[in-house]
Design a protein around this motif. Structure first.
Motif, PDB file in Angstrom:
ATOM      1  N   ASP A  61      44.710  73.001 144.845  1.00  0.00           N
ATOM      2  CA  ASP A  61      45.581  73.355 145.958  1.00  0.00           C
ATOM      3  C   ASP A  61      46.271  74.657 145.579  1.00  0.00           C
ATOM      4  N   TRP A  62      45.853  75.750 146.213  1.00  0.00           N
ATOM      5  CA  TRP A  62      46.362  77.064 145.826  1.00  0.00           C
ATOM      6  C   TRP A  62      47.818  77.256 146.241  1.00  0.00           C
ATOM      7  N   GLY A  63      48.359  76.318 147.037  1.00  0.00           N
ATOM      8  CA  GLY A  63      49.780  76.349 147.321  1.00  0.00           C
ATOM      9  C   GLY A  63      50.631  75.967 146.128  1.00  0.00           C
ATOM     10  N   SER A  64      50.003  75.395 145.094  1.00  0.00           N
ATOM     11  CA  SER A  64      50.729  75.008 143.880  1.00  0.00           C
ATOM     12  C   SER A  64      50.901  76.167 142.898  1.00  0.00           C
ATOM     13  N   LEU A  65      50.335  77.317 143.215  1.00  0.00           N
ATOM     14  CA  LEU A  65      50.310  78.437 142.274  1.00  0.00           C
ATOM     15  C   LEU A  65      51.682  79.078 142.089  1.00  0.00           C
ATOM     16  N   VAL A  66      52.078  79.253 140.831  1.00  0.00           N
ATOM     17  CA  VAL A  66      53.271  80.022 140.449  1.00  0.00           C
ATOM     18  C   VAL A  66      52.802  81.098 139.476  1.00  0.00           C
ATOM     19  N   ASN A 119      56.351  90.828 146.681  1.00  0.00           N
ATOM     20  CA  ASN A 119      55.722  91.106 147.968  1.00  0.00           C
ATOM     21  C   ASN A 119      54.239  91.409 147.784  1.00  0.00           C
ATOM     22  N   ARG A 120      53.928  92.247 146.809  1.00  0.00           N
ATOM     23  CA  ARG A 120      52.521  92.577 146.556  1.00  0.00           C
ATOM     24  C   ARG A 120      51.771  91.336 146.085  1.00  0.00           C
ATOM     25  N   MET A 121      52.397  90.535 145.243  1.00  0.00           N
ATOM     26  CA  MET A 121      51.752  89.314 144.771  1.00  0.00           C
ATOM     27  C   MET A 121      51.393  88.409 145.954  1.00  0.00           C
ATOM     28  N   ALA A 122      52.325  88.249 146.893  1.00  0.00           N
ATOM     29  CA  ALA A 122      52.059  87.396 148.052  1.00  0.00           C
ATOM     30  C   ALA A 122      50.895  87.927 148.877  1.00  0.00           C
ATOM     31  N   ARG A 123      50.824  89.241 149.060  1.00  0.00           N
ATOM     32  CA  ARG A 123      49.735  89.844 149.822  1.00  0.00           C
ATOM     33  C   ARG A 123      48.396  89.645 149.115  1.00  0.00           C
ATOM     34  N   VAL A 124      48.388  89.807 147.803  1.00  0.00           N
ATOM     35  CA  VAL A 124      47.157  89.632 147.027  1.00  0.00           C
ATOM     36  C   VAL A 124      46.671  88.191 147.124  1.00  0.00           C
ATOM     37  N   LEU A 125      47.565  87.242 146.950  1.00  0.00           N
ATOM     38  CA  LEU A 125      47.156  85.838 146.961  1.00  0.00           C
ATOM     39  C   LEU A 125      46.695  85.400 148.347  1.00  0.00           C
ATOM     40  N   THR A 126      47.360  85.896 149.391  1.00  0.00           N
ATOM     41  CA  THR A 126      46.913  85.587 150.750  1.00  0.00           C
ATOM     42  C   THR A 126      45.508  86.130 150.989  1.00  0.00           C
ATOM     43  N   VAL A 133      45.604  67.790 137.269  1.00  0.00           N
ATOM     44  CA  VAL A 133      45.101  68.470 136.071  1.00  0.00           C
ATOM     45  C   VAL A 133      45.700  69.880 136.092  1.00  0.00           C
ATOM     46  N   PRO A 134      46.822  70.095 135.391  1.00  0.00           N
ATOM     47  CA  PRO A 134      47.520  71.383 135.475  1.00  0.00           C
ATOM     48  C   PRO A 134      46.941  72.419 134.527  1.00  0.00           C
ATOM     49  N   ILE A 135      47.120  73.672 134.905  1.00  0.00           N
ATOM     50  CA  ILE A 135      46.838  74.801 134.014  1.00  0.00           C
ATOM     51  C   ILE A 135      48.137  75.583 133.859  1.00  0.00           C
ATOM     52  N   LEU A 136      48.553  75.800 132.630  1.00  0.00           N
ATOM     53  CA  LEU A 136      49.795  76.524 132.349  1.00  0.00           C
ATOM     54  C   LEU A 136      49.519  77.587 131.294  1.00  0.00           C
ATOM     55  N   ASN A 137      49.742  78.857 131.656  1.00  0.00           N
ATOM     56  CA  ASN A 137      49.598  79.979 130.719  1.00  0.00           C
ATOM     57  C   ASN A 137      50.931  80.701 130.615  1.00  0.00           C
ATOM     58  N   THR A 138      51.530  80.708 129.434  1.00  0.00           N
ATOM     59  CA  THR A 138      52.778  81.437 129.203  1.00  0.00           C
ATOM     60  C   THR A 138      52.535  82.476 128.119  1.00  0.00           C
ATOM     61  N   GLY A 139      52.925  83.726 128.408  1.00  0.00           N
ATOM     62  CA  GLY A 139      52.584  84.823 127.513  1.00  0.00           C
ATOM     63  C   GLY A 139      51.166  85.271 127.802  1.00  0.00           C
ATOM     64  N   TYR A 140      50.972  86.569 128.018  1.00  0.00           N
ATOM     65  CA  TYR A 140      49.639  87.042 128.388  1.00  0.00           C
ATOM     66  C   TYR A 140      48.671  86.897 127.214  1.00  0.00           C
ATOM     67  N   ASN A 148      47.963  73.835 139.812  1.00  0.00           N
ATOM     68  CA  ASN A 148      47.551  72.429 139.772  1.00  0.00           C
ATOM     69  C   ASN A 148      46.182  72.235 140.409  1.00  0.00           C
ATOM     70  N   ARG A 149      45.342  71.529 139.671  1.00  0.00           N
ATOM     71  CA  ARG A 149      44.100  71.015 140.222  1.00  0.00           C
ATOM     72  C   ARG A 149      44.244  69.500 140.355  1.00  0.00           C
ATOM     73  N   TYR A 150      43.509  68.923 141.288  1.00  0.00           N
ATOM     74  CA  TYR A 150      43.674  67.509 141.606  1.00  0.00           C
ATOM     75  C   TYR A 150      42.335  66.793 141.498  1.00  0.00           C
ATOM     76  N   LEU A 151      42.349  65.702 140.751  1.00  0.00           N
ATOM     77  CA  LEU A 151      41.134  64.956 140.458  1.00  0.00           C
ATOM     78  C   LEU A 151      41.140  63.638 141.239  1.00  0.00           C
ATOM     79  N   PHE A 152      40.040  63.371 141.925  1.00  0.00           N
ATOM     80  CA  PHE A 152      39.891  62.159 142.732  1.00  0.00           C
ATOM     81  C   PHE A 152      38.648  61.402 142.265  1.00  0.00           C
ATOM     82  N   VAL A 153      38.790  60.103 142.048  1.00  0.00           N
ATOM     83  CA  VAL A 153      37.662  59.218 141.766  1.00  0.00           C
ATOM     84  C   VAL A 153      37.578  58.216 142.910  1.00  0.00           C
ATOM     85  N   ALA A 154      36.378  58.001 143.435  1.00  0.00           N
ATOM     86  CA  ALA A 154      36.202  57.051 144.534  1.00  0.00           C
ATOM     87  C   ALA A 154      34.881  56.323 144.372  1.00  0.00           C
ATOM     88  N   SER A 155      34.842  55.118 144.904  1.00  0.00           N
ATOM     89  CA  SER A 155      33.644  54.282 144.835  1.00  0.00           C
ATOM     90  C   SER A 155      32.995  54.198 146.206  1.00  0.00           C
TER      91      SER A 155
END
Length: 266
Positions: A152-157, A164-171, A203-210, A257-264
């Motif tokens: 869900d790309w709405g979870s991106l920080v 402003n430029r960041m918002a335009r790029v992500l959109t 399933v989160p991804i967190l990167n701090t420090g380049y 955040n990525r989201y994992l679903f298991v279904a039968s």
């Protein structure tokens, strides 16, 4: 084939496929595959289909788990991705990985061919998610399992010195997806297409420090190549955006955040 597949403007040619392979070898995505394999809970002799096999890293890991009497098949729409996956098709102690060029909504297998279907970072590109899930259900045996992972790309920080430029790029970057917020409705679609959801997790991804050996550092190149000409963004602006992020050094911050679903299958 021509060596290039266009998915909503993102060309999965040899260059992009190589960039994606590099991202998939970072510690972030190695940990993601560990979470996916834990959810899969594969057993010897399982028959598994990987929809959107990509560079074949998950398929190779699964082949080792199902053993020589199991079966691993992988499909992808990109022949460049399939060429990379082919380099991993022979796995010591596992079956040869069988690769086919195909899309999620037209799987080239008979009904009830598999015990498990897995797909990571694919269904957010699919226009008809319900139709593709019906196709997944067709190739699964009764009570077979599907494991899906999408973002869900709405979870991106993502920290930037120019919000402003960041918002335009992500959109602009979201234009390469059919649904950048698919996880919000995925459980409902699974239930409506004959599946019983049994497990969900973040399933989160967190990167701090380049650090160039992270998921987000690799994503910078993919994004900056895609967005020029979209949302009035120029190549110079995309380059300035990328340079700004890399210049943040220890102050760099990325979370997704990525989201994992298991279904039968019913």
């Amino acid at each position: 084939m021509g060596g290039e597949v266009d998915v909503d403007g993102l060309q999965f040619d040899a260059q992009v496929s190589g960039q994606i392979e590099a991202v998939y070898t970072t510690p972030d995505v190695i940990e993601q595959r560990r979470a996916v394999r834990a959810a899969l809970a594969l057993r010897p002799r399982d028959r598994v289909l990987d929809v959107g096999v990509g560079p074949g890293l998950l398929a190779a890991e699964m082949a080792a788990e199902v053993g020589p009497e199991g079966r691993i098949c992988g499909v992808d729409i990109s022949d460049s991705m399939l060429a990379i996956a082919q380099t991993r098709a022979e796995v010591p102690g596992g079956p040869p990985i069988e690769l086919e060029q195909a899309s999620a909504d037209r799987l080239p297998y008979p009904a009830e061919s598999f015990d498990v279907v897995v797909s990571t970072q694919v269904f957010e590109y699919v226009e008809d998610v319900a139709g593709a899930l019906q196709e997944v259900r067709r190739v699964l045996r009764p009570a077979g399992r599907v494991v899906l992972l999408d973002t869900d790309w709405g979870s991106l920080v993502w920290r930037s010195s120019d919000d402003n430029r960041m918002a335009r790029v992500l959109t602009a970057f979201e234009e390469h997806l059919a649904d950048p917020h698919l996880p919000r409705r995925l459980a409902d679609v699974l239930a409506k297409t004959g599946f019983t959801p049994t497990h969900e997790q973040v399933v989160p991804i967190l990167n701090t420090g380049y650090d160039p050996r992270t998921f987000s550092a690799g994503l910078i190149d993919i994004v900056s190549a895609f967005v020029p000409g979209r949302g009035d963004l120029t190549a110079d602006e995309a380059r300035a955006w990328a340079d700004d992020l890399r210049s943040l050094g220890d102050s760099y911050f990325f979370s997704l955040n990525r989201y994992l679903f298991v279904a039968s299958a019913l």
